[in-house]
Enzyme design. Structure first.
Site, PDB file in Angstrom:
ATOM      1  CG  HIS A 140      -4.934  -6.351  -0.443  1.00 29.55           C
ATOM      2  ND1 HIS A 140      -6.161  -6.497   0.173  1.00 29.55           N
ATOM      3  CD2 HIS A 140      -4.980  -7.127  -1.561  1.00 29.55           C
ATOM      4  CE1 HIS A 140      -6.926  -7.303  -0.544  1.00 29.55           C
ATOM      5  NE2 HIS A 140      -6.243  -7.692  -1.600  1.00 29.55           N
TER       6      HIS A 140
ATOM      7  CE1 TYR B 139      -8.926  -3.023  -0.148  1.00 25.35           C
ATOM      8  CE2 TYR B 139      -8.384  -1.164  -1.549  1.00 25.35           C
ATOM      9  CZ  TYR B 139      -7.992  -2.142  -0.657  1.00 25.35           C
ATOM     10  OH  TYR B 139      -6.676  -2.220  -0.262  1.00 25.35           O
TER      11      TYR B 139
ATOM     12  CE  LYS C 262      -3.766  -2.324   2.464  1.00 23.68           C
ATOM     13  NZ  LYS C 262      -4.630  -2.327   3.680  1.00 23.68           N
TER      14      LYS C 262
ATOM     15  CG  ASN D 153      -3.261  -2.751   7.094  1.00 22.95           C
ATOM     16  OD1 ASN D 153      -3.119  -2.199   6.003  1.00 22.95           O
ATOM     17  ND2 ASN D 153      -4.309  -3.505   7.382  1.00 22.95           N
TER      18      ASN D 153
END
Length: 202
Positions: A166, A100, A60, A163
């Site tokens: 993915h 998404y 990301k 985070n």
């Protein structure tokens, strides 16, 4: 009386009981060999299919900005998985909405899409035995606070909104995401010389 010739050091009469037994035995052995060969081919095909499972992994924007792309690639390579596609790109909002779409009803969806479009990303396709499940384990939990040390999120990030990576959560999702990000001709089919040292031959 006719005599039948066989590739054996003897000749048998066509009406000989011994000839009938020999033919039956020959046919039986051939059927057994064919069955064994078919079983070997089936097992080999199943093994190859399992070893060629693919998953979609994407670094990301935060992972790119922090210079973690190389560390993430290194972990998958050291595990033994094979890289078959990768690109460095700035994704459009529409493309990310499609990626998404399963989360479209969630309240965080607009912010997620906006964040993912805020900088370049590195989508990749990795191949190997159980790569989808193992890849998820390597990533760690969605929330880094729940991720164990040794996982990518456990080692490199702190907050769920950052985070860094993915990974597909199922083979079906992987196939959909791979098709969304990569054309067939962008996925390279090749065999690493290290393959026999990663997978045992059955």
């Amino acid at each position: 009386m006719k005599i039948a010739s066989f590739p054996y050091p003897f000749a048998l009469k066509l009406d000989s009981p011994r000839l009938s037994s020999s033919i039956f035995l020959l046919v039986f052995v051939e059927c057994m060999l064919a069955g064994v060969l078919l079983l070997i081919v089936s097992l080999f095909s199943a093994t190859m299919a399992a070893n060629s499972e693919r998953t979609f992994i994407m670094v990301k924007p935060d992972g790119v900005q922090r210079g973690l792309v190389g560390d993430i690639i290194k972990r998958f390579e050291q595990k033994g998985f094979k890289l078959v596609a990768m690109k460095f790109t700035q994704a459009s909002v529409d493309h990310l909405k499609e990626h998404y779409k399963d989360l479209a009803s969630r309240p965080f969806f607009p912010g997620l899409v906006q964040y993912m479009a805020s900088g370049p990303v590195v989508p990749m396709v990795w191949e190997g035995l159980n790569v989808v499940k193992t890849g998820r384990q390597m990533l760690g939990e969605t929330n880094p606070i729940d991720s164990k040390p040794g996982t990518i999120r456990g080692d490199f990030c702190i907050q769920v909104g950052r985070n860094i990576i993915h990974g597909s959560d199922s083979v079906e999702s992987a196939n959909r995401e791979i098709d969304l990000w990569f054309k067939k001709e962008e996925q390279v089919n090749w065999k690493p010389v290290a393959a026999p040292w990663i997978y045992e031959e059955n």
